[in-house]
Design a protein around this motif. Sequence first.
Motif, short mmCIF file in Angstrom:
data_model
loop_
_atom_site.label_atom_id
_atom_site.label_comp_id
_atom_site.label_asym_id
_atom_site.label_seq_id
_atom_site.Cartn_x
_atom_site.Cartn_y
_atom_site.Cartn_z
N GLY A 274 10.11 14.49 -7.88
CA GLY A 274 10.44 12.96 -8.07
C GLY A 274 9.75 12.30 -9.11
O GLY A 274 9.87 11.15 -9.20
N HIS A 275 8.79 13.22 -9.81
CA HIS A 275 8.02 12.38 -10.78
C HIS A 275 8.89 11.60 -11.83
O HIS A 275 8.37 10.47 -12.39
N MET A 276 10.07 12.18 -12.48
CA MET A 276 10.89 11.36 -13.00
C MET A 276 11.50 10.16 -12.54
O MET A 276 11.96 9.38 -13.24
N GLY A 277 11.37 10.14 -11.32
CA GLY A 277 12.29 9.15 -10.62
C GLY A 277 11.30 7.88 -10.74
O GLY A 277 11.72 7.03 -10.93
N PHE A 278 9.98 8.16 -10.48
CA PHE A 278 8.86 7.13 -10.49
C PHE A 278 8.89 6.68 -11.92
O PHE A 278 8.92 5.36 -12.31
N ALA B 193 2.94 7.65 -14.19
CA ALA B 193 4.26 7.89 -14.55
C ALA B 193 5.29 6.62 -14.84
O ALA B 193 5.58 6.55 -15.89
N ALA B 194 4.98 5.61 -13.91
CA ALA B 194 5.82 4.52 -14.01
C ALA B 194 5.45 3.65 -15.33
O ALA B 194 6.21 3.09 -16.10
N ILE C 90 1.48 12.37 -20.84
CA ILE C 90 0.81 11.40 -19.41
C ILE C 90 1.60 12.08 -18.28
O ILE C 90 0.97 12.33 -17.31
N LEU C 91 3.07 12.25 -18.33
CA LEU C 91 3.71 12.86 -17.17
C LEU C 91 3.12 14.08 -16.72
O LEU C 91 2.93 14.31 -15.36
N GLY D 277 6.77 -2.92 -13.89
CA GLY D 277 7.35 -1.59 -13.55
C GLY D 277 6.25 -0.72 -13.14
O GLY D 277 6.56 0.11 -12.14
N ALA D 278 4.91 -0.73 -13.47
CA ALA D 278 3.99 0.26 -12.85
C ALA D 278 3.51 -0.24 -11.56
O ALA D 278 3.40 0.64 -10.84
#
Lengths: 422, 403
Positions: free
Chosen positions: B63-67, B280-281, B45-46, B145-146
Motif C-alpha cells: 500500500g505504499h503508493m496509497g500513502f 512516502a506521503a 524516496i519511495l 499531506g505528510a
Amino acid sequence: MEFAPIFWWTTLWLLVWGIVGSIGTRRIYLAKDLDTSNAVLMGALIGASLGPIGLLFLWLKTPEASKKLIILPSLLTVGILMTAFALADPENNCVSNSSFVLSQITNGLIIGIIYGLMALGLTLIFSILGVVSFSHGEFYMIGGMITYYVTVVWFPGISPIAGILIACLATFILGALFERLFLTPMYDGRIERPVEYGILVTFGLAFTLMYFVQAVAGSNPVKAKRFFDFPRIRFPSKEDPWLIKTSRGNMELFDTVSISNPRFIAAVISILVLLGLLFFLYKTWTGKALRAVSQDREAAAIAGINPHRMNMLAFAMGGMIAALSGATLVQAFSWLPHVGLIPAMRSFVIVVLGGLGSLPGAFFGGIIIGLVEAAGTGCVPDPQKASSYIPAYGMIVLTLTLLLRPTGLMGRRFASGTHGKL
Amino acid sequence: MTRIQVLWLICFGIVGFFLAFPFIYGGRDYEYIMHICITGFFYAILASSWSMLAGYGGQFSFGHMGFMGLGAYGTALFSHYFYLSPEPTGLCTEFAFGDQYFIIKNPVGVTSSTLTQDCLTKALENWNGTVEVTPMPIVLGILIGASLGALFGFLIGMLVLRLRAAYLALFTLGFSEILRATISAEIDITRGQAGIELPHLFENGVVLFGYEFTKTDKIPPYFVMFFLLLACLAILAWLAQSRFGLFIRALREDEDAAAALGINIVRYKVLVFVITCTMAALAGAVQAHYIGIITPNNLMIMQMSLVVAMAVIGGLENFAAAAIGAIIIEFILEMLRNSFVIGGVEVDMTIWRLVFFGVLLMVTLRFYRNGLITPIIEYFTRAHVAAETVAKRSSESSNSPTA
C-alpha cells in the motif's frame, strides 16, 4: 434522493458495539485462559446484533454461552442493517422492487460461482506451495486473450471449446515452466524468507505478463463472440411459446429473473469444471496426493509422493483454473491487458474469506462475494458511485475478515505453507 | 586508502555530481533530463522507504503508493478548498480568522458547466477584482499531506500487528484499492478520474542567490526533491545503524524471539510504518505540486510494482542501494522509450521496455537475491566477509554432534 441519517446512526451503533464486543471478549477470554480464535468474531457479532445486553450476558457466562453463537448473531446483524436501510430509503429499488432483488440475487449467485472457480485456483496454489500468487489475475487475462485470439483471429469458426482447451494447455505449460524456473529455490531453504520471495516473484511475473500482452495485442479492448447460440427461454409465458429460436436469446424465468446468455454459459462451464476438479481431487491418485501434500508435506513424502512434482502440478493447475474462468468470461466482458487486476483482488478476498488453503471455503466465499457485490451495485443510491466502488466492496469484506477472523470461514489453522502463523 | 574510504568518496562524488548537475549540463533536452532527475528522486524516496519497511522490517506492504496518494491528495484538497480572504464572501462557509476570513470552497461536480460555479468564483465575480484572496501556503499543505500519511501509517500499523507475510500484503493492497476506489468515486470532491489540479511548488516564482526562477523552472523543484531525498536517506541511515534498525531486523527474523528478548514489538512495528509512510506521503505531496495534477491512477497497483521492482533490483535489504537503483532504473526506462524498426516490424519500446524490466525483476530475485547494487556496496563495506563468517560458524555448530 436524500440518504436518511437513520442508516448511518444504525451503522455507527453496530460499529461501536462491535468494536467494544470484539476487544472486550478477547480480553475476557485471555483472562480466563481460553482459546481466543473465535472470541473476536463472536464478540463483535454479538455486540453488533444484541448491543450491551447481549455482551453482558456473553461476558458473564463466558465459556458456557460461547458455543455455536456465530450463525444467529451474524444473521441478526445483517437483518438489522437491512431493516435500517429499508427504513432509511424506502424508495430504493432494493427495497420496493422484489423482482429486481430476485434478479440481483440470481446474477450474484451465477457470477459468484465463476468467482469461486477462479479463487479455487489461488487457494490450490496456496494450500500446496504456501504462496499467494500475485500473478493469478494475469493468468485469468491470458486465458481470455488466448481464447479470443484462437476463436476470432487465428482460426475463425473453430469451436470455442477448442479455444478454451488451447488456453488451458498454454497456461498450464506456462505455470509449470515458471514454477520450475523461479519457485524451486523456495523449497530447500536456499531462500531465507520463502513466502515473501514467492509474493515478489509472482508479482514480477504479473508485471511481465501484463506488459507482454499489452505489447503484443495492443491496449484496445477486444471481445469474443458468444460461444453458443441460445434460444430465448421465457418461462412461464402466456402469449408466446416459451422457447423461441433466436441467436441472441436470453433466459427469463417467472417474468422477473433474467440471465444473459454469456454469463449462463460461463456458469455452466464453471460448474462442470468444478465437478471435474472435485472428482480429480478426491477420486484420483494424483488428486489425493495433492491433498496429502497440502495437509502434511513430510508425511506425504514418506508415503512416496514427490512433493516437488506436486508443487509444479499445483501451480500449473492453479494458473490453468484462473485461465479457464478468464476463457469463459471473455465472451461476457470486453478484454484488456490489465483486465486481471480486479478479478485477482477479488480472488484474494475470496480465499481469505473462505480460509486460505480451504477448497470448499473458496467456493462458498465466491458466492458470498458475488452476492455482496450484487447488493452493493444494486442498492447504493447513486449508480455511478456504486459501480466505481465495486473493488471496494470486496476489500471491506477482506478487511473485516482479517480483523475478526483471520483464518476465514473454513480455514485450517495449520495449512502447510503458513505453519500456523498468519 | 581503505575500501570504506573509497565508498565515502564515491558517496560524496555522487552527491556533488547531482548538486552541480543542473549548472553544468547544457544539452538541448535540458528540461526533459531535469524532469527525469526529479522523478528519479521521487521514486528513490519511495523505494528506499519501502526497502526500510519491507527489507529491514519484513513488512511487505503493497500500500505504499496509497500513502503516497494520501499525501498528494491531502495537499491537493487543502490547496483546492481553503482560502484566506480579507472580506467575507457571504456565499461560502467561512470563519473569522484574525482580520481575515477563512473560506471553505463548496465542492462542485466535474461537468464543464459547473466547473467554475463554486462559491468563491462567484464571489470574485461579484467583487469584480477589488478583493484579493490568498491561497493557503503550499508548505502547510505538504505538511498536512505528510501528517495524513503518518496518521494512516499509524492506523494501518496498528491494524496489521497480528498479520504476517501474505495476509499483510493482501491487507495493505486492499487499503490502497479502497483509497483508489473512494477517490475515483467521490467525483464531487476529488474530481475522480479527471484528476485534481495543484498550484506549482513555487507558484509566484522564487529568487535564489540573486537569480529569479519562474514557476515552471526546473531548478527549484530539483533541489527541493534532491534535499528531501538526502534528508530521507540521512534519517534512514541513522535509523538503520541505531538500535531501531537492529530491533526491526530482529522482528523480521523472528517476532517471538525478539519479543522474548525484550523488544516492544507493537511500538517498533507501528513506528516503522509511521516513519516510512510519512516519507512516502511527503514525497507524494511534493511530487504532486511539482507535476501540477494528481489522478487516482497514480495509486494503481502497477505504480506500486514499479517501486517494488526498483527496490528489489537495487537491493531490498539496503535502502541506499534501493535509492540508487531507483534513480538508475528511472533513467534507463526513459532512455529506452525510443521505438525502432527491425525487418519492417516496428517495435513499440514504450511497452516492451516494461516487459524487459519485469524479466529483469524476476531474474534479479532468482539469481541476485540481494539486488544488483547491494553487492557493489558490500564489496566496499566488506559486509559479505562478516556474513560469511557468521554462516560458517552457524553451519559448524549445526554439523556438530551435540547440536
